[in-house]
Design a protein around this motif. Structure first.
Motif, PDB file in Angstrom:
ATOM      1  N   TYR A  64       0.807  -1.216   0.000  1.00  5.41           N
ATOM      2  CA  TYR A  64       0.000   0.000   0.000  1.00  5.41           C
ATOM      3  C   TYR A  64       0.846   1.275   0.000  1.00  5.41           C
ATOM      4  N   ASP A  65       2.158   1.136  -0.089  1.00  3.41           N
ATOM      5  CA  ASP A  65       3.017   2.309   0.033  1.00  3.41           C
ATOM      6  C   ASP A  65       2.699   3.380  -1.001  1.00  3.41           C
ATOM      7  N   ASP A  66       2.336   2.984  -2.209  1.00  3.79           N
ATOM      8  CA  ASP A  66       2.048   3.947  -3.270  1.00  3.79           C
ATOM      9  C   ASP A  66       0.582   4.373  -3.287  1.00  3.79           C
ATOM     10  N   HIS A  72      -3.480  10.457   4.550  1.00  3.98           N
ATOM     11  CA  HIS A  72      -3.546   9.125   5.164  1.00  3.98           C
ATOM     12  C   HIS A  72      -2.454   8.977   6.220  1.00  3.98           C
ATOM     13  N   LEU A  73      -1.244   9.353   5.854  1.00  8.56           N
ATOM     14  CA  LEU A  73      -0.103   9.176   6.758  1.00  8.56           C
ATOM     15  C   LEU A  73      -0.226  10.077   7.981  1.00  8.56           C
ATOM     16  N   ARG A  74      -0.656  11.310   7.772  1.00 11.71           N
ATOM     17  CA  ARG A  74      -0.804  12.223   8.907  1.00 11.71           C
ATOM     18  C   ARG A  74      -1.931  11.753   9.827  1.00 11.71           C
ATOM     19  N   LEU A  75      -3.002  11.246   9.242  1.00  8.08           N
ATOM     20  CA  LEU A  75      -4.111  10.733  10.042  1.00  8.08           C
ATOM     21  C   LEU A  75      -3.679   9.497  10.822  1.00  8.08           C
ATOM     22  N   LYS A 178       7.028   4.149   9.852  1.00  6.03           N
ATOM     23  CA  LYS A 178       8.492   4.139   9.875  1.00  6.03           C
ATOM     24  C   LYS A 178       9.060   4.270   8.461  1.00  6.03           C
ATOM     25  N   ARG A 179       8.356   3.696   7.484  1.00  5.01           N
ATOM     26  CA  ARG A 179       8.841   3.745   6.105  1.00  5.01           C
ATOM     27  C   ARG A 179       8.508   5.058   5.408  1.00  5.01           C
ATOM     28  N   LYS A 180       7.313   5.606   5.668  1.00  9.54           N
ATOM     29  CA  LYS A 180       6.797   6.662   4.804  1.00  9.54           C
ATOM     30  C   LYS A 180       6.617   8.031   5.451  1.00  9.54           C
TER      31      LYS A 180
END
Length: 204
Positions: A64-66, A72-75, A178-180
């Motif tokens: 799902y990285d892309d 999404h990441l901030r949430l 951790k990745r994104k």
């Protein structure tokens, strides 16, 4: 304002000070089975929907990285500040209630950190109905994170015969961050989740 209606203020302390639900993994399952029985589980006492640890450690971690956006990441990072999955049966599960997430999303919108729209609507909280500024786009992104198994969900009955839904970052979600997650996004979320003197916001 939403702060007055939903009880947002600055308090000291860790996640336990946020009014979060704290249950050990074994307590969640045993309490649900004790009340309802394995064959008679109702919507009022549902088992938690958890992303499997083995799945979180699988080869599809980056699938799902892309597909995740900055919002999404901030949430997801926002949820991680107020929740924690247990590493073992001795640890406590920490969850954040859905209405608290919606209040924090609104705080992120008005500070320009989250790129969502919102509108005012009446929401049932316990036995009362209150007006809150809610974001359907924010709710949709929460649903996306749940479908991607980046967050866990639980729904329990309340003392007044209602129900409450709560969220928790999953192990897979922790690895995605951790990745994104960039430092700038982390700082942006921290900017509205903490007061000027470094204390976390409390959503009651």
């Amino acid at each position: 304002t939403v702060k007055k209606m939903a009880g947002v203020d600055g308090v000291a302390g860790g996640a336990a000070a946020y009014g979060a639900l704290q249950l050990s993994a074994s307590e969640q399952w045993s309490s649900a089975f004790a009340r309802q029985g394995a064959a008679a589980m109702s919507a009022e006492a549902q088992l938690p929907v958890l992303a499997e640890r083995a799945e979180a450690e699988g080869d599809d971690d980056e699938v799902y990285d892309d597909k995740v956006s900055q919002d999404h990441l901030r949430l997801l990072f926002l949820v991680s500040l107020y929740s924690k999955p247990a590493e073992n049966d001795e640890e406590k599960e920490i969850w954040i209630r859905s209405h608290a997430v919606m209040v924090l999303i609104f705080e992120g919108i008005v500070t320009g950190v989250l790129n969502y729209d919102y509108s005012s609507c009446a929401v049932a909280i316990g036995a009362e109905r209150v007006w809150m500024n809610l974001s359907q786009e924010g709710k949709d992104d929460m649903d996306d994170l749940r479908e991607m198994k980046m967050i866990n969900t639980i729904k329990l009955s309340t003392a007044d015969q209602g129900s409450v839904q709560a969220y928790q970052i999953s192990f897979k979600g922790q690895k995605l961050l951790k990745r994104k997650l960039t430092q700038s996004s982390q700082d942006a979320v921290n900017s509205f989740c903490f007061t000027a003197d470094g204390q976390p916001l409390h959503v009651g």
